[in-house]
Each structure stands twice: as C-alpha cells, then as structure tokens.
Design an enzyme around this catalytic site. Sequence first.
Site, PDB file in Angstrom:
ATOM      1  N   GLU A  37      28.390 -15.245 -30.830  1.00  0.00           N
ATOM      2  CA  GLU A  37      29.838 -15.498 -30.873  1.00  0.00           C
ATOM      3  C   GLU A  37      30.562 -14.481 -31.751  1.00  0.00           C
ATOM      4  OE1 GLU A  37      31.764 -17.289 -29.088  1.00  0.00           O
ATOM      5  OE2 GLU A  37      30.189 -18.347 -27.998  1.00  0.00           O
ATOM      6  N   TYR A  69      38.215 -20.740 -33.342  1.00  0.00           N
ATOM      7  CA  TYR A  69      37.506 -20.626 -32.065  1.00  0.00           C
ATOM      8  C   TYR A  69      35.988 -20.590 -32.281  1.00  0.00           C
ATOM      9  CZ  TYR A  69      34.933 -18.645 -28.328  1.00  0.00           C
ATOM     10  OH  TYR A  69      33.940 -18.461 -27.407  1.00  0.00           O
ATOM     11  N   ASP A 118      38.583 -19.764 -25.410  1.00  0.00           N
ATOM     12  CA  ASP A 118      38.643 -18.309 -25.530  1.00  0.00           C
ATOM     13  C   ASP A 118      39.578 -17.771 -24.443  1.00  0.00           C
ATOM     14  OD1 ASP A 118      37.242 -18.444 -23.164  1.00  0.00           O
ATOM     15  OD2 ASP A 118      35.485 -17.340 -23.865  1.00  0.00           O
TER      16      ASP A 118
END
Length: 399
Positions: free
Chosen positions: A83, A166, A184
Amino acid sequence: MMGKRGISVTPEKTPRKPRKPKAPKAAEAVPGPAVTKSDHAAKLLAWFDQEGRKLPWRNQAGRNQAGPKDGRHPDPYHVFLSEIMLQQTTVATVIPYFNDFIDKFPTLAALAAAPLEKILTAWAGLGYYARARNLHKAARHVIELYGGKWPESEEKLRTLPGIGPYTAAAIAAIAFDQPAVVVDGNVERVISRIFAVADDSKSPAVKKKIYQLAASLTPPERAGDYAQAMMDLGASYCSPRQPLCGLCPIFRHCDAYLLGQPEDFPAKKPKLAKPVRFAVAYWLRRGDGTILLRRRVEKGLLGGMMELPCTHFKDDEASGFDLAAARAAAPLTTAKWRRLDGRVVHVFTHFRLEIIVLAAEVRLADGNLGQWIKPENFAEIALPTLFRKIASHALKQGA
Ligand code: SF4
C-alpha cells in the site's frame, strides 16, 4: 436501496438529461429492480473470487515468508509494504520493487533493523522518497511501540508515520478484515458511476459524499475482499475510458450505466498546465573515471537521496539557467566547465523541471567534495530517476 438517478452535490446544477442505455455486450441486457447492499456485495465478491487479480502481496504465503496469521488474510507486513508503494504508483511498476523488498527485507523486523540507506537504495527509481523514509519509521514504531504486532484498528494505524486515512483503512480491511471504507482513485470512479455522482470528484465536498456512498455499500463481512474487489473492478472493467460494462458483475446496480454514458462520471475539470522550474546540474569527472555525487539534505524534495550536484530550482528561466552564476557556485570553481547540448526534462507531481548540464574533468580532486563513484556503479546507490536521466544525458555526450 440504491437510488436510480444521478446524484448532484451542488443542487443548483442543471440536472443531466438521461440517455438511452447501451445494451451490454456479455451480461444480461435488461436492468433488474433496485438492489440491496448485500446483493451488490454478493455479486462483486462472487466475481472477485473468480476474477480477482493475482498479486504477490495477496499471496497468503508470501514469496519468502511463513503463512498468514489466520490462514486467510495476507500478511499485514505485505499489505503495508504494497500500500505504501502503490501510493502514486502503478501496480505494474510496484510488483518488481515489492518482490525485491521481500527478498531484501523478508520481515517487518528485518525492515526496521535495516539502515535507512539500504532502504533508500532499494527504493531508488520508485519516486516520492518520503514514502521510503516513512516506511522505515513506521516499521520501527510497530516494533518498538507494539512489540512487532500490528495494531488492527484504523485509528491506531493512522498514528504510524506515513499512514494516512486511506492506507490505514486499506490495511485494516485487507489484513484484518475490519469493515473499513477503502476509497482509492479506482474506487472513487466506480462509486461515482454506481451512483451517477455528476460533480467534480476532486472537490472535498464530493469526496466526502463519495466516501459516505462507499460506506453505505461496504458489507460487514469479507470487508477486505470487498475492498480489493472494488479496486480490481476499477482497475479492470470500470476503466476511465471505454468501461467494459457488458462484462461488469454489477451493471444492474450502476446508475451511470443505466443513464447510458458511464464515461461521463465522475465529472472532471480540465487539467491545469504544471509550472516549470529551471536549474543547472554539474557532471564532474575525476581522472579515475569516477563522478562526483553528494547526499541531499534530509528534508524536502528527494531528501536524503544521493544527487549529482545542482543549483536551486528557480521559477524563471533567466535565473535558473544563469551560467555565470552557476559556474561561480560550482562544486569546484577552478575546473573548466562546459555546457552540454540540450536539456534534461523531468516531471514531478507539482511541477516540470528543466535542467541544463555543466561538465568538467579534473585529474585529482578533494574527496571532501562528496562521494566519487563510477557511473557503472550508480545502480547500487539510491540515485533518483532525475539524476539517472542527467547521468545518461552526460554519458551520451561522452562527458
Ligand atoms: S456498469 Fe460499467 S460504469 Fe458501472 S460499475 Fe460496471 S463497468 Fe463501471
């Protein structure tokens, strides 16, 4: 129930005129009745089970690791690493870097114990180097504050360096199956289309609205798989241009499809041209074939990375390309600096940089100027793409 009309966050805007829906190519042609949240999640999860992307960080066993903690979810370390790498970067670019990191730093403890220089070197070429420094800091935090056991809540994950809302939601959902809402860029587009949100998705008010709509669809179970399914749908069928609605598992639930023009969602503002900055770089070759490199200061753009010496980036061409000033500020003012042909262009997120290069040769030079490294060894150091481009430009001209 999901609505079947376009949503406008700014009510004074003229409503869109519905168009005739296009016939889907491969799925059933007639839209069904309004669907429930669980219908939507069930369709998407069934599709994900068959069609979800096979990515190295989703491999439960990892490339070099023992298995996952609970037998089903990916290793939190792999999710964290992927990520962070995927911020501002494509999956195709990230895959070889991810595999290389897992080889070099197979566990969170190995990453935390590694010197920052080694991490920056492995990161070189991936860009946005603050991510690499935060990766290291976050790994150390988890080892030092949590004894190496990842916190599972979004709230605690957000306290780690470099982990924003996020990324915290993605780790909580994917690694720990928390019902976190993961939005996203791909998911933002899918949600805009499902609900036909007809406003600019870059505005904070619309982003908030999209988050709320995404939350309204997130199921309480298999939240991690659901988050990845939405990402995969956005990355495959629900592409920005020419979405493959005929193959889409949720076309019946999609208002933009029913309106007949899914590409119109989300609305986009025209992109503004990036500002341009200008600078001069120095290519100083020593008699033994080595080139002068330095380390940049820790903070700021490309902080802590190696560089070819260069002047400050200026907003106007006249001062950015002032060669008399550049020669006076050169790392070795006694050298005979000559200008190489052409300029090097590199585009950062917020600006475009144009660089011209001054080159010189010296038989011997003071080691205190920086580090002297042969160009064939540049691959082994943390040299960002900008400076690799400058090196290539100089070498092509025999400098
Ligand atoms: S039907 Fe088309 S626009 Fe709607 S979510 Fe599926 S691919 Fe995207």
